[in-house]
Scaffold this motif. Structure first.
Motif, mmCIF file in Angstrom:
data_model
loop_
_atom_site.group_PDB
_atom_site.id
_atom_site.type_symbol
_atom_site.label_atom_id
_atom_site.label_comp_id
_atom_site.label_asym_id
_atom_site.label_seq_id
_atom_site.Cartn_x
_atom_site.Cartn_y
_atom_site.Cartn_z
ATOM 1 N N ALA A 26 0.795 -1.033 -0.076
ATOM 2 C CA ALA A 26 0.225 -0.410 0.205
ATOM 3 C C ALA A 26 0.653 1.459 0.066
ATOM 4 C CB ALA A 26 -0.811 -0.107 1.256
ATOM 5 N N ILE A 27 0.693 2.560 -1.047
ATOM 6 C CA ILE A 27 1.427 3.127 -1.147
ATOM 7 C C ILE A 27 0.308 4.479 -0.346
ATOM 8 C CG2 ILE A 27 2.921 4.670 -2.551
ATOM 9 C CD1 ILE A 27 4.020 1.685 -2.296
ATOM 10 N N GLN A 28 1.054 4.945 0.592
ATOM 11 C CA GLN A 28 0.348 5.979 1.330
ATOM 12 C C GLN A 28 1.362 7.594 0.949
ATOM 13 O OE1 GLN A 28 -0.512 4.693 5.079
ATOM 14 N NE2 GLN A 28 -2.094 3.410 4.239
ATOM 15 N N VAL A 29 0.610 8.878 1.135
ATOM 16 C CA VAL A 29 0.921 9.945 1.284
ATOM 17 C C VAL A 29 0.401 11.238 1.760
ATOM 18 C CG1 VAL A 29 -0.371 10.743 -1.063
ATOM 19 C CG2 VAL A 29 2.280 11.389 -0.880
ATOM 20 N N ARG A 30 1.432 12.331 2.119
ATOM 21 C CA ARG A 30 1.028 13.395 3.244
ATOM 22 C C ARG A 30 1.706 14.760 2.374
ATOM 23 N NH1 ARG A 30 2.352 13.225 8.822
ATOM 24 N NH2 ARG A 30 4.923 13.029 8.672
ATOM 25 N N ALA A 31 1.351 15.648 2.634
ATOM 26 C CA ALA A 31 1.585 16.753 2.346
ATOM 27 C C ALA A 31 1.986 17.940 2.891
ATOM 28 C CB ALA A 31 0.451 17.340 0.684
ATOM 29 N N THR B 99 -0.283 20.485 7.647
ATOM 30 C CA THR B 99 -0.082 18.935 7.258
ATOM 31 C C THR B 99 -1.716 18.304 7.016
ATOM 32 O OG1 THR B 99 2.333 18.583 8.542
ATOM 33 C CG2 THR B 99 1.133 16.900 7.457
ATOM 34 N N THR B 100 -1.479 17.485 6.171
ATOM 35 C CA THR B 100 -2.658 16.742 5.629
ATOM 36 C C THR B 100 -2.289 15.409 6.802
ATOM 37 O OG1 THR B 100 -1.987 15.764 3.891
ATOM 38 C CG2 THR B 100 -2.919 17.970 3.530
ATOM 39 N N GLY B 101 -3.179 14.488 6.850
ATOM 40 C CA GLY B 101 -3.419 13.154 6.510
ATOM 41 C C GLY B 101 -2.918 12.281 5.540
ATOM 42 N N TRP B 102 -3.185 11.118 5.896
ATOM 43 C CA TRP B 102 -2.013 10.257 4.827
ATOM 44 C C TRP B 102 -3.715 9.588 3.828
ATOM 45 C CZ3 TRP B 102 2.917 9.344 4.072
ATOM 46 C CH2 TRP B 102 3.752 9.866 5.498
ATOM 47 N N TYR B 103 -3.117 9.707 2.564
ATOM 48 C CA TYR B 103 -3.563 9.602 2.087
ATOM 49 C C TYR B 103 -3.752 8.086 1.288
ATOM 50 C CZ TYR B 103 -6.114 14.123 1.900
ATOM 51 O OH TYR B 103 -6.326 15.069 1.870
ATOM 52 N N ASP C 44 -7.609 15.097 -6.132
ATOM 53 C CA ASP C 44 -8.566 14.135 -4.279
ATOM 54 C C ASP C 44 -8.685 15.555 -3.463
ATOM 55 O OD1 ASP C 44 -8.655 12.214 -4.356
ATOM 56 O OD2 ASP C 44 -6.768 11.176 -3.188
ATOM 57 N N ASP C 45 -7.995 16.961 -4.131
ATOM 58 C CA ASP C 45 -7.913 18.564 -3.926
ATOM 59 C C ASP C 45 -7.586 19.146 -2.027
ATOM 60 O OD1 ASP C 45 -9.235 21.117 -3.594
ATOM 61 O OD2 ASP C 45 -10.994 21.072 -3.300
ATOM 62 N N ALA C 46 -6.447 17.411 -2.053
ATOM 63 C CA ALA C 46 -5.973 18.321 -0.798
ATOM 64 C C ALA C 46 -5.724 19.361 -0.295
ATOM 65 C CB ALA C 46 -4.335 16.447 -0.595
ATOM 66 N N ALA C 47 -5.182 20.374 -1.236
ATOM 67 C CA ALA C 47 -4.776 20.998 -0.976
ATOM 68 C C ALA C 47 -5.352 22.467 -0.213
ATOM 69 C CB ALA C 47 -3.346 22.393 -1.763
ATOM 70 N N GLY C 48 -6.689 21.813 -0.805
ATOM 71 C CA GLY C 48 -8.154 23.041 -0.440
ATOM 72 C C GLY C 48 -8.401 24.643 -1.723
ATOM 73 N N VAL D 94 0.532 22.762 -2.745
ATOM 74 C CA VAL D 94 1.440 21.625 -2.008
ATOM 75 C C VAL D 94 2.481 21.858 -2.052
ATOM 76 C CG1 VAL D 94 2.385 19.287 -2.691
ATOM 77 C CG2 VAL D 94 -0.092 20.379 -2.987
ATOM 78 N N GLU D 95 3.176 22.243 -1.021
ATOM 79 C CA GLU D 95 4.929 22.567 -0.449
ATOM 80 C C GLU D 95 5.968 20.920 -0.183
ATOM 81 O OE1 GLU D 95 5.849 25.235 -0.926
ATOM 82 O OE2 GLU D 95 4.173 26.651 -0.411
ATOM 83 N N HIS D 96 5.302 20.578 -0.048
ATOM 84 C CA HIS D 96 6.111 19.204 0.505
ATOM 85 C C HIS D 96 5.772 18.154 0.170
ATOM 86 C CE1 HIS D 96 8.383 22.292 1.938
ATOM 87 N NE2 HIS D 96 9.893 22.091 1.928
ATOM 88 N N VAL D 97 5.607 17.179 -0.418
ATOM 89 C CA VAL D 97 5.101 15.644 0.300
ATOM 90 C C VAL D 97 6.464 14.894 0.465
ATOM 91 C CG1 VAL D 97 3.871 16.024 -1.929
ATOM 92 C CG2 VAL D 97 6.001 15.269 -1.865
ATOM 93 N N GLN D 98 5.475 13.430 1.108
ATOM 94 C CA GLN D 98 6.248 12.621 1.832
ATOM 95 C C GLN D 98 5.445 11.433 1.604
ATOM 96 O OE1 GLN D 98 6.465 12.609 6.357
ATOM 97 N NE2 GLN D 98 8.047 11.274 5.958
ATOM 98 N N VAL D 99 6.345 10.325 0.626
ATOM 99 C CA VAL D 99 5.158 8.721 0.762
ATOM 100 C C VAL D 99 6.341 7.981 1.768
ATOM 101 C CG1 VAL D 99 5.579 7.165 -1.346
ATOM 102 C CG2 VAL D 99 5.494 9.956 -1.819
ATOM 103 N N ARG D 100 5.353 7.101 2.031
ATOM 104 C CA ARG D 100 5.973 5.661 2.687
ATOM 105 C C ARG D 100 4.418 4.230 2.243
ATOM 106 N NH1 ARG D 100 1.822 6.154 8.580
ATOM 107 N NH2 ARG D 100 -0.171 5.392 7.591
ATOM 108 N N SER D 101 4.979 2.955 2.794
ATOM 109 C CA SER D 101 4.213 2.077 2.327
ATOM 110 C C SER D 101 4.406 1.351 3.253
ATOM 111 C CB SER D 101 5.371 1.678 1.106
ATOM 112 O OG SER D 101 6.639 1.229 1.165
ATOM 113 N N ARG D 102 3.279 0.514 3.607
ATOM 114 C CA ARG D 102 3.350 -0.137 4.155
ATOM 115 C C ARG D 102 3.325 -2.100 3.584
ATOM 116 N NH1 ARG D 102 -0.090 -0.411 9.823
ATOM 117 N NH2 ARG D 102 1.390 0.875 9.726
#
Length: 289
Positions: free
Chosen positions: A150-155, A166-170, A234-238, A243-251
């Motif tokens: 599962a690939i997740q990202v937050r911004a 900081t947004t939640g994990w998408y 997903d209109d994360a920025a509103g 969006v200035e920075h993003v971070q990716v993680r995997s599970r």
């Protein structure tokens, strides 16, 4: 006496040697028309009375199709064999079919990725294959995944008033899964884009997320651009946000083996978190750097 006389002997001819002799044998009576009509209907020909060569002798003659053929067609193939040889041929075909099925199965297991059967019966498979049937190709390249990733990202988003949040994990993989579920014709993007981008990044980076080759920076740019476009969808920025920075993680979670397998694997999820990446304007516009 006058032969043309009017007496009874003259009418029937003389009995003398010079006259016509009467027939000595019995004669068949002549049937008159009245007697023919009273004797009943005329008898029709029986098809069984027709000779086989009647059609040859008389082209106009009709031959009954119900009559049995004089020369039946000879049996061919296995049907021409005696019952004993038919049983032998059936047994031989069964043996050949069984050998072919076993051989195809052994070759399939030999070229297939490592699995429960090859681990349990690897020696028997190798004994069958080597050296006559050795194969130098593989059925799958690369091997099919046996893990759920599962690939997740937050911004980090800067709003119009200058605040940074900081947004939640998408969960982007879950979004693709929902788009594919129940879709008879899912798009290639929904099925493979995100997964292939993550595989590309992992193949060009070590466990500490450092690039191991010349394509490391390319894989980073490719993955970053994909997640930024997904966040925009997903209109994360509103409204008015950037969006200035993003971070990716995997599970990563291993797929459990079947109940009949003796293989033991860990069911504990493995997380991998990448550092924060700055988002250039080219990524937010969907263009190339």
């Amino acid at each position: 006496m006058d032969v043309y006389g009017t007496d009874s002997d003259a009418r029937h001819g003389p009995d003398g040697p010079g006259g016509a002799t009467e027939p000595t044998g019995p004669t068949e009576p002549t049937e008159t028309a009245e007697q023919a009509e009273s004797s009943g209907p005329e008898r029709t020909a029986d098809p069984r009375d027709v000779r086989p060569d009647a059609a040859v002798l008389d082209p106009g003659a009709s031959v009954s199709t119900d009559a049995p053929a004089l020369y039946p067609e000879p049996r061919t193939g296995v049907a021409a064999l005696s019952p004993r040889y038919q049983i032998g041929a059936a047994l031989a075909l069964a043996v050949v079919a069984a050998v072919v099925c076993v051989h195809v199965g052994m070759v399939f297991l030999h070229v297939a990725p490592s699995n429960t059967l090859t681990k349990a019966h690897g020696k028997a498979i190798d004994d069958w294959i080597y050296p006559e049937f050795e194969q130098n190709w593989k059925l799958f390249a690369p091997n099919p995944l046996q893990q759920n990733i599962a690939i997740q990202v937050r911004a980090e988003v800067q709003s119009t008033d200058g605040d940074v949040r900081t947004t939640g994990w998408y969960d982007l993989s879950a979004e693709d899964g929902r788009a594919i579920d129940g879709n008879l014709l899912p798009s290639h993007t929904e099925q493979n884009e995100l997964r292939r981008a993550w595989d590309f990044f992992v193949a060009t980076h070590d466990s500490t997320n450092r690039s191991t080759g010349l394509r490391g920076s390319l894989s980073e740019s490719y993955l970053r651009r994909i997640v930024v476009l997904r966040l925009d969808r997903d209109d994360a920025a509103g409204k008015g946000g950037v969006v200035e920075h993003v971070q990716v993680r995997s599970r990563t979670t291993n797929v459990p083996p079947p109940k009949w397998s003796t293989e033991k694997i860990s069911d504990k999820p493995m997380d991998r978190v990448l550092p924060w990446w700055s988002v250039p304007a080219a990524d937010t516009d969907g263009g190339a750097e």
